[in-house]
Structures are given as C-alpha cells and as structure tokens.
Design a protein around this motif. Structure first.
Motif, PDB file in Angstrom:
ATOM      1  N   ASP A  69       4.105  -4.567  -0.530  1.00  0.00           N
ATOM      2  CA  ASP A  69       2.896  -3.522  -0.581  1.00  0.00           C
ATOM      3  C   ASP A  69       3.329  -2.242  -1.173  1.00  0.00           C
ATOM      4  OD1 ASP A  69       0.405  -2.866  -0.244  1.00  0.00           O
ATOM      5  OD2 ASP A  69       0.411  -2.800   1.883  1.00  0.00           O
ATOM      6  N   PRO A  70       2.789  -1.863  -2.013  1.00  0.00           N
ATOM      7  CA  PRO A  70       2.837  -0.322  -2.667  1.00  0.00           C
ATOM      8  C   PRO A  70       2.239   0.773  -1.567  1.00  0.00           C
ATOM      9  CG  PRO A  70       1.350  -1.376  -4.138  1.00  0.00           C
ATOM     10  CD  PRO A  70       1.981  -2.641  -2.971  1.00  0.00           C
ATOM     11  N   ASN A  71       1.406   0.389  -0.753  1.00  0.00           N
ATOM     12  CA  ASN A  71       0.932   1.312   0.105  1.00  0.00           C
ATOM     13  C   ASN A  71       1.980   1.371   1.383  1.00  0.00           C
ATOM     14  OD1 ASN A  71      -1.382   1.494  -1.384  1.00  0.00           O
ATOM     15  ND2 ASN A  71      -2.342  -0.078  -0.382  1.00  0.00           N
ATOM     16  N   GLN A  72       2.860   0.557   1.496  1.00  0.00           N
ATOM     17  CA  GLN A  72       3.712   0.353   2.653  1.00  0.00           C
ATOM     18  C   GLN A  72       4.716   1.948   2.576  1.00  0.00           C
ATOM     19  OE1 GLN A  72       6.184  -2.965   2.816  1.00  0.00           O
ATOM     20  NE2 GLN A  72       6.068  -3.055   4.832  1.00  0.00           N
TER      21      GLN A  72
END
Length: 73
Positions: A69-72
């Motif tokens: 997940d890039p938001n992680q």
C-alpha cells in the motif's frame, strides 16, 4: 586482352527498360503459403495459446493484489 562473358546478361526481376529508355519497375508478389494443419492441430494450438494467456492473467492479478500500500509509507 580480357574476354567478354558469353552468357546471357543478368537481369533484375521487376525492372525493365522500354524502347524510349525509360525504366519500368513493377512488384513481384510473394508466393502464398497454404496451411496444411488439420482443424484438430489448429484447435490444440488455440487451446495452448488460451491457456498461456489465462496463466499470465492469473499471475498478473496475484502480483497486482500483493503490491504494498503506497499510503503505508
């Protein structure tokens, strides 16, 4: 002294010169190939190609779903 070749002059395919000295060029169509495979051989080739495409789609789907997940970060 050198001797002149006595054989016929080499000619290019698709090119000629008319009596006015103008060159004429035309296309030579390639020979057509006819498939000699039976319908059973064609069907097995199509099944192999379809199976390869399905396997690629499954592997691509697994890779895409397991990306981080890039938001992680």
């Amino acid at each position: 002294m050198t001797e002149q070749p006595t054989g016929p002059a080499p000619t290019e395919r698709g090119v000629s010169v008319d009596q006015d000295g103008k060159s004429n060029v035309w296309a030579i169509e390639p020979k057509m190939e006819v498939s000699t495979k039976t319908s059973e051989e064609n069907m097995s080739s199509a099944l192999i190609a379809g199976g390869g495409l399905a396997a690629f789609a499954v592997i691509a789907g697994l890779v895409v779903t397991n990306l981080p997940d890039p938001n992680q970060f």
